[in-house]
Design a protein around this motif. Structure first.
Motif, mmCIF file in Angstrom:
data_model
loop_
_atom_site.group_PDB
_atom_site.id
_atom_site.type_symbol
_atom_site.label_atom_id
_atom_site.label_comp_id
_atom_site.label_asym_id
_atom_site.label_seq_id
_atom_site.Cartn_x
_atom_site.Cartn_y
_atom_site.Cartn_z
ATOM 1 N N VAL A 24 -7.984 27.361 15.682
ATOM 2 C CA VAL A 24 -7.379 28.684 15.838
ATOM 3 C C VAL A 24 -6.337 28.676 16.945
ATOM 4 N N LEU A 25 -6.637 28.035 18.055
ATOM 5 C CA LEU A 25 -5.679 28.008 19.167
ATOM 6 C C LEU A 25 -4.436 27.185 18.826
ATOM 7 N N GLY A 26 -4.499 26.375 17.796
ATOM 8 C CA GLY A 26 -3.343 25.612 17.361
ATOM 9 C C GLY A 26 -2.364 26.415 16.512
ATOM 10 N N ARG A 27 -2.741 27.633 16.150
ATOM 11 C CA ARG A 27 -1.858 28.484 15.345
ATOM 12 C C ARG A 27 -0.766 29.081 16.221
ATOM 13 N N PRO A 28 0.416 29.262 15.658
ATOM 14 C CA PRO A 28 1.515 29.856 16.439
ATOM 15 C C PRO A 28 1.152 31.252 16.956
ATOM 16 N N GLY A 29 1.424 31.483 18.226
ATOM 17 C CA GLY A 29 1.197 32.797 18.822
ATOM 18 C C GLY A 29 -0.245 33.109 19.196
ATOM 19 N N MET A 30 -1.159 32.190 18.949
ATOM 20 C CA MET A 30 -2.564 32.450 19.258
ATOM 21 C C MET A 30 -2.837 32.096 20.714
ATOM 22 N N THR A 31 -3.584 32.975 21.371
ATOM 23 C CA THR A 31 -3.981 32.749 22.758
ATOM 24 C C THR A 31 -5.497 32.859 22.855
ATOM 25 N N GLU A 32 -6.037 32.439 23.976
ATOM 26 C CA GLU A 32 -7.489 32.575 24.165
ATOM 27 C C GLU A 32 -7.907 34.032 24.154
ATOM 28 N N ASN A 33 -7.093 34.914 24.729
ATOM 29 C CA ASN A 33 -7.416 36.345 24.724
ATOM 30 C C ASN A 33 -7.461 36.898 23.298
#
Length: 118
Positions: A48-57
């Motif tokens: 999921v974190l590898g997706r564009p625009g995804m952050t931990e928050n």
């Protein structure tokens, strides 16, 4: 809508729907079977974190809306573990398809489905 109408007209024995928050919205009641596709938490986070625009928050906000993986697994009819490699996952999916195409579903297609949707 249209996907289900076409599948019913073609007398498809099996349809697969990807429904976000399936259990959370109660939509599982409309399905003959539920398959949960699951991976270990660290693998899920990596993907999921590898997706564009995804952050931990953003990831944490998404996870707060979802039922826990353990609860989804408990409620599922089938579980496909995707953390064990592609070939394992594909074999598991093939097994699910083999088993479910032999079932006589009560929800797909529901009695009168075509008459209501044509």
């Amino acid at each position: 809508g249209e996907f289900l109408r076409v599948a019913a007209r073609q007398r498809r024995p099996l349809v697969v729907l990807e429904v976000p928050l399936l259990f959370e919205t109660g939509e599982e009641k409309r399905c003959d079977a539920v398959v949960v596709v699951s991976a270990p938490r660290f693998v899920q986070e990596q993907r999921v974190l590898g997706r564009p625009g995804m952050t931990e928050n953003r990831l944490n906000a998404i996870l707060l809306r979802q039922m826990t993986d353990a609860e989804k697994r408990r409620r599922a009819d089938f579980i496909v573990n995707t953390g064990l490699g592609r070939s394992y996952s594909l074999r598991a999916i093939k097994n699910v398809v083999t088993v479910t195409t032999r079932w006589r579903g009560t929800k797909w297609p529901s009695p009168g489905f075509l008459e209501r949707t044509v």
